[in-house]
Write an enzyme that holds these catalytic residues in place. Structure first.
Site, PDB file in Angstrom:
ATOM      1  N   LYS A  63      -2.232   6.183  -4.401  1.00 28.15           N
ATOM      2  CA  LYS A  63      -3.318   7.114  -4.105  1.00 28.15           C
ATOM      3  C   LYS A  63      -3.081   8.469  -4.772  1.00 28.15           C
ATOM      4  O   LYS A  63      -1.960   8.971  -4.788  1.00 28.15           O
ATOM      5  CB  LYS A  63      -3.454   7.309  -2.586  1.00 28.15           C
ATOM      6  CG  LYS A  63      -3.591   5.997  -1.817  1.00 28.15           C
ATOM      7  CD  LYS A  63      -3.691   6.193  -0.319  1.00 28.15           C
ATOM      8  CE  LYS A  63      -3.596   4.856   0.399  1.00 28.15           C
ATOM      9  NZ  LYS A  63      -2.208   4.389   0.537  1.00 28.15           N
ATOM     10  N   TYR A  73       3.455   9.762   0.512  1.00 28.44           N
ATOM     11  CA  TYR A  73       4.406   9.153   1.448  1.00 28.44           C
ATOM     12  C   TYR A  73       5.853   9.493   1.094  1.00 28.44           C
ATOM     13  O   TYR A  73       6.760   9.294   1.914  1.00 28.44           O
ATOM     14  CB  TYR A  73       4.228   7.630   1.503  1.00 28.44           C
ATOM     15  CG  TYR A  73       2.848   7.179   1.909  1.00 28.44           C
ATOM     16  CD1 TYR A  73       1.931   8.058   2.499  1.00 28.44           C
ATOM     17  CD2 TYR A  73       2.430   5.857   1.688  1.00 28.44           C
ATOM     18  CE1 TYR A  73       0.662   7.636   2.852  1.00 28.44           C
ATOM     19  CE2 TYR A  73       1.156   5.437   2.056  1.00 28.44           C
ATOM     20  CZ  TYR A  73       0.275   6.325   2.622  1.00 28.44           C
ATOM     21  OH  TYR A  73      -0.980   5.903   2.972  1.00 28.44           O
ATOM     22  N   ASP A  84       0.845  -1.193   0.000  1.00 28.75           N
ATOM     23  CA  ASP A  84       0.000   0.000   0.000  1.00 28.75           C
ATOM     24  C   ASP A  84       0.882   1.245   0.000  1.00 28.75           C
ATOM     25  O   ASP A  84       1.559   1.548   0.982  1.00 28.75           O
ATOM     26  CB  ASP A  84      -0.920   0.003   1.222  1.00 28.75           C
ATOM     27  CG  ASP A  84      -1.891   1.165   1.179  1.00 28.75           C
ATOM     28  OD1 ASP A  84      -2.939   1.018   0.518  1.00 28.75           O
ATOM     29  OD2 ASP A  84      -1.601   2.224   1.772  1.00 28.75           O
ATOM     30  N   HIS A 107      -7.144   9.821  -2.289  1.00 27.47           N
ATOM     31  CA  HIS A 107      -6.565   9.721  -0.945  1.00 27.47           C
ATOM     32  C   HIS A 107      -7.466  10.367   0.111  1.00 27.47           C
ATOM     33  O   HIS A 107      -7.649   9.810   1.199  1.00 27.47           O
ATOM     34  CB  HIS A 107      -5.173  10.379  -0.943  1.00 27.47           C
ATOM     35  CG  HIS A 107      -4.284   9.901   0.162  1.00 27.47           C
ATOM     36  ND1 HIS A 107      -2.915   9.848   0.050  1.00 27.47           N
ATOM     37  CD2 HIS A 107      -4.551   9.453   1.404  1.00 27.47           C
ATOM     38  CE1 HIS A 107      -2.390   9.373   1.169  1.00 27.47           C
ATOM     39  NE2 HIS A 107      -3.366   9.147   2.011  1.00 27.47           N
TER      40      HIS A 107
END
Length: 332
Positions: free
Chosen positions: A84, A55, A50, A117
């Site tokens: 996302k 990130y 994921d 997201h």
């Protein structure tokens, strides 16, 4: 609640695709550790990764996966890779650009799943200016803040559907959506969301939301399935918020001979959701995957579900105001 078979390691999506119930979340895994984490995870049997633009580690994850593919330890079709769409790319003309950037970073031809997201639209920030763009529109401004813009979810979703048409993604999904927003989305979409990803743990069970999604044949993935742990270093939770220290969870861990983390994750998969715990330690990675040779009793499940406090750790109404000088609630 949709309690699932103890030994089944996959959730079956509406189209028959199989989503591994235990995945590895890459939020807050430093880029320089991704190579080792990806290698260890694949060796242990993880097949669900994921990821997200936000990130900031997709290029490192991509390099690590590419090394595994070229070394022959695993094939691309054996991995389920999720990413996302970030908040700054919600306008129709930016959605494909965003997924193509993610695909370049991950060194992939397609994603298995691409989520919106957050139901939060922010002003576009060009890739060359800042990537990932994070939350501030201009971090160097005298009083930096988020810059919300009005982009209908329908516009973003139509562009997501086009990614499926183009073969860039196989499934599209939603994160941090509530019942009303999902109901509105599916009333008028061409391709339904395959997966809903939301914060779920024993202190935030979200029973109505989970039941509703499952009734609409939308699979559910739990982020932060162990609760407060990921939020303590950020100052968004206290040590006393830890579900793993709860006496009820500790008692069930003793009864089952399992770790408290395994008990909480087993509760998550047994109620019919996928879970994506994060870890960089091989021992924890192994434990988190080892959930399918035991089952919690109905009484144990009810005891854990009874811990619900409606305690949300990832709440934009709180962190956007505290960290980004912008009040932006999305949950009631």
């Amino acid at each position: 609640m949709n309690h699932s078979d103890a030994s089944s390691t996959d959730l079956v999506l509406a189209d028959g695709s199989k989503l591994p119930k235990v995945g590895l979340g890459f939020w807050k895994i430093p880029g320089d550790q991704c190579d080792q984490v990806v290698s260890t995870a694949i060796d242990l049997g993880y097949r669900h990764f994921d990821c997200a633009c936000d990130y900031g580690n997709e290029a490192e994850i991509g390099a690590a996966m590419s090394k595994q593919f070229s070394g022959g330890s695993i094939g691309r079709d054996e991995l389920w890779v999720t990413s996302k769409l970030w908040n700054t790319y919600h306008r129709r003309e930016h959605v494909r650009l965003a997924v193509e950037k993610t695909l370049r970073d991950l060194q992939l031809d397609y994603l298995d799943l691409y989520h919106i997201h957050f139901p939060i639209s922010l002003e576009f920030v060009p890739f060359e200016d800042r990537y990932p763009p994070a939350w501030f529109f201009d971090p160097d401004a005298e009083s930096p803040a988020m810059k919300p813009v009005q982009v209908p979810i329908r516009e973003t979703w139509a562009a997501m559907e086009e990614l499926v048409d183009a073969g860039l993604v196989r499934h599209i999904g939603i994160c941090n959506f509530g019942v009303s927003l999902i109901r509105d989305l599916i009333s008028d979409c061409r391709i339904r969301p395959s997966v809903l990803q939301v914060e779920l743990h024993p202190y935030l069970t979200q029973n109505h939301l989970v039941r509703y999604a499952q009734s609409e044949n939308i699979a559910v993935t739990a982020f932060s399935p162990l609760g407060a742990k990921s939020y303590q270093p950020l100052g968004m939770a206290e040590a006393s918020d830890s579900v793993l220290d709860n006496p009820v969870v500790q008692h069930i861990a003793e009864e089952t001979g399992r770790s408290t983390a395994q008990v909480v994750l087993r509760w998550g998969v047994q109620r019919g959701t996928a879970v994506i715990p994060k870890s960089q330690q091989a021992a924890h990675l192994a434990d988190n995957l080892n959930l399918f040779d035991f089952e919690l009793t109905e009484s144990q499940m009810e005891s854990i579900s009874g811990l619900d406090q409606h305690r949300r750790f990832n709440d934009p109404a709180v962190f956007c105001e505290a960290a980004f000088n912008t009040y932006y609630p999305i949950f009631d």
